[in-house]
Every structure is written in C-alpha cells, then in structure tokens.
Motif scaffolding. Structure first.
Motif, mmCIF file in Angstrom:
data_model
loop_
_atom_site.group_PDB
_atom_site.id
_atom_site.type_symbol
_atom_site.label_atom_id
_atom_site.label_comp_id
_atom_site.label_asym_id
_atom_site.label_seq_id
_atom_site.Cartn_x
_atom_site.Cartn_y
_atom_site.Cartn_z
ATOM 1 N N LEU A 37 0.728 -1.254 0.114
ATOM 2 C CA LEU A 37 0.294 0.225 -0.210
ATOM 3 C C LEU A 37 0.502 1.549 0.291
ATOM 4 C CD1 LEU A 37 -2.971 0.962 0.473
ATOM 5 C CD2 LEU A 37 -2.496 1.085 2.782
ATOM 6 N N GLU A 38 0.711 1.563 -1.046
ATOM 7 C CA GLU A 38 2.043 2.853 -1.631
ATOM 8 C C GLU A 38 0.929 4.140 -1.281
ATOM 9 O OE1 GLU A 38 3.869 2.852 -4.866
ATOM 10 O OE2 GLU A 38 4.528 0.935 -4.504
ATOM 11 N N LYS A 39 -0.295 4.614 -1.133
ATOM 12 C CA LYS A 39 -0.929 5.536 -0.959
ATOM 13 C C LYS A 39 -1.829 5.518 0.608
ATOM 14 C CE LYS A 39 -3.141 9.730 -3.490
ATOM 15 N NZ LYS A 39 -2.916 10.066 -5.024
ATOM 16 N N PHE A 40 -1.796 6.611 1.477
ATOM 17 C CA PHE A 40 -2.967 6.489 2.419
ATOM 18 C C PHE A 40 -3.962 6.930 1.618
ATOM 19 C CE2 PHE A 40 -5.232 8.653 5.862
ATOM 20 C CZ PHE A 40 -4.869 7.788 6.936
ATOM 21 N N PRO A 41 -4.989 6.759 1.775
ATOM 22 C CA PRO A 41 -6.439 7.126 1.429
ATOM 23 C C PRO A 41 -6.674 8.371 1.411
ATOM 24 C CG PRO A 41 -6.696 5.676 3.145
ATOM 25 C CD PRO A 41 -5.421 5.295 2.777
ATOM 26 N N GLU A 42 -7.866 9.174 0.929
ATOM 27 C CA GLU A 42 -8.176 10.460 0.533
ATOM 28 C C GLU A 42 -9.059 10.043 1.635
ATOM 29 O OE1 GLU A 42 -7.110 13.778 -0.244
ATOM 30 O OE2 GLU A 42 -5.621 13.049 -1.722
ATOM 31 N N ILE A 43 -8.818 11.674 3.048
ATOM 32 C CA ILE A 43 -10.597 11.531 3.673
ATOM 33 C C ILE A 43 -11.607 12.298 3.187
ATOM 34 C CG2 ILE A 43 -11.048 12.129 6.433
ATOM 35 C CD1 ILE A 43 -9.112 9.345 5.266
ATOM 36 N N LEU A 44 -12.358 12.550 2.401
ATOM 37 C CA LEU A 44 -13.462 12.915 1.809
ATOM 38 C C LEU A 44 -14.241 14.099 3.091
ATOM 39 C CD1 LEU A 44 -14.794 10.748 -0.993
ATOM 40 C CD2 LEU A 44 -12.795 12.080 -0.721
ATOM 41 N N GLY A 45 -14.382 13.076 4.056
ATOM 42 C CA GLY A 45 -15.244 14.755 4.407
ATOM 43 C C GLY A 45 -15.325 14.302 6.349
ATOM 44 N N LYS A 46 -15.479 14.898 6.920
ATOM 45 C CA LYS A 46 -14.682 15.551 8.692
ATOM 46 C C LYS A 46 -15.254 13.810 9.588
ATOM 47 C CE LYS A 46 -14.381 19.417 8.531
ATOM 48 N NZ LYS A 46 -12.894 20.300 7.869
ATOM 49 N N MET A 47 -13.899 13.300 9.923
ATOM 50 C CA MET A 47 -14.370 12.140 10.746
ATOM 51 C C MET A 47 -13.649 12.551 11.957
ATOM 52 S SD MET A 47 -12.360 9.371 8.124
ATOM 53 C CE MET A 47 -12.870 8.414 8.846
#
Length: 231
Positions: A37-47
């Motif tokens: 896994l070479e890229k951390f996922p984008e976080i689309l909304g507030k968590m």
C-alpha cells in the motif's frame, strides 16, 4: 457502510490502493503491515471518532492534506520508508503527539498558500514530537520545523543533522530535548529558555564551543535552583 465503526486491513499484502474514505462513524482504522500500500487514502469528509492512528511498516510516501479531516486525532504513529509530511498536519487542532520511527527519508511539504504566516497556525496543544533513527539531515530544520514551536518534548535521537538551529531558542515551552546518538551533530546554535532536560549521549562530533554552551546552561540552571531554595 455509512455506520461502519471498525475498518481493519492489517497485514493485507495484496492491497495496493485504497478508495477515498467518507465514513463519519469510523472509530478505528488499521492499515499497518500492508506491504504494497503506497498511498494513504484521501479523507473526503470530517471524521471525528478516530483518536489514535498507527501506520507501521508501510511503503507509503506521503500523507494527503485531506488527512487533517481526522479532526479529533490525538496521536499519530508512523513507521514508513519515506515520509513527505505536509507541515499543516502538525497543527491539527487536537493532535497531542507524533511519533515517527525508522523512516529513511523525511521531507516537509508546503501544502497550501498562506503557510508562510506560521505564527497564526502554530498548535498550542502539541505535547511531543518524536523522530527516531529517521535519517533526518539539516533540511529538517526548514520552515516546517517551526510549526513545532510550542512542543514540550522533542526527541530526535539517532539522526544525521550536523547542527541544532538558532531558531530553537524560540521554542519557549520546550522542556525536554533528546539528540542522543546523533553522531554527526557538531554545533548547537541555541538553547530553549525553559529547557530542563537535555540528553546528548554518544554525540561524538560536538564541538568544544557547543559543549561549553551546554555546561554554562547547566551551571545557570543550578544557580537558579540554589537561589530559589535559599529564598
């Protein structure tokens, strides 16, 4: 999946990419030991429910700016080969500490316009920053370093920088500084005014002038303590 609370992909060696996340109820995210896994996922909304995040033994090279959508994150632990770290992430509102261990390359990344106005963006909550054996060189003390100016503990042991910069005198809350096993460290250009504990074991290249500065600091602290005890 809008009510998902736990997402555990730990050790999924076949996982090469991760879709963007928009999971406001998520409380636990585990991606450690995903060796492809070479890229951390984008976080689309507030968590708001993830408080601690550990990203260990991952080949990811950078964290996206959208990482700051983890708005209640208090602790971040990283063990990745290469880290391009957006400096804006240091000032996440509730982040108390960041620990990075055995990273082969570190680079501060300017993530957006207006970051040059550091004074308005420094976090008052951050308690410690730890980067152990991360191959840090003198470039670590670039603009991004000043985002740590309110930190109380700074642990930089086992790195390759040759000096501690003069700007560290502006770290007014720094109480603990550990640069042990930094064998290339030659020069200390400044000492934080409230420093109470300084550790520099096996710093074999320190100049005589830097050692003298440290001894003067120790003597000054001793005399101040003596005067307080006798008032």
């Amino acid at each position: 999946m809008t009510k998902l609370k736990i997402l555990n992909a730990k050790g999924c060696n076949k996982l090469k990419s991760f879709p963007p996340l928009n999971l406001p109820t998520l409380e636990s995210l585990e991606l450690s030991f995903c060796s492809n896994l070479e890229k951390f996922p984008e976080i689309l909304g507030k968590m708001e429910n993830i408080r601690v995040l550990k990203l260990h033994e991952l080949p990811i090279k950078e964290l996206p700016v959208s990482f700051r959508n983890l708005i209640r994150l208090e602790g971040l632990s990283l063990s990745c080969e290469i880290i391009h770290f957006p400096s804006i992430l240091v000032v996440m509102p509730e982040l108390l500490g960041t620990a990075v261990i055995h990273c082969n390359e570190w680079r501060w990344v300017k993530s957006e316009e207006g970051e040059d106005n550091i004074g308005s963006m420094i976090s008052l909550n951050v308690d410690f920053f730890l980067a152990l054996y991360c191959n840090l060189d003198d470039h670590f003390f670039s603009v991004g370093f000043m985002y740590l100016a309110q930190v109380r503990g700074l642990y930089l042991r086992g790195n390759n920088f040759k000096f501690l910069p003069e700007c560290i005198k502006e770290f007014y809350n720094l109480r603990v500084l550990d640069v042990s096993h930094c064998k290339h460290l030659q020069e200390i250009r400044g000492i934080p005014p409230k420093l109470a504990f300084f550790k520099a074991i096996n710093c074999i290249s320190l100049s005589s002038s830097s050692l003298s500065m440290l001894l003067n600091k120790v003597l000054s602290c001793f005399l101040n303590a003596f005067m307080i005890d006798n008032t």
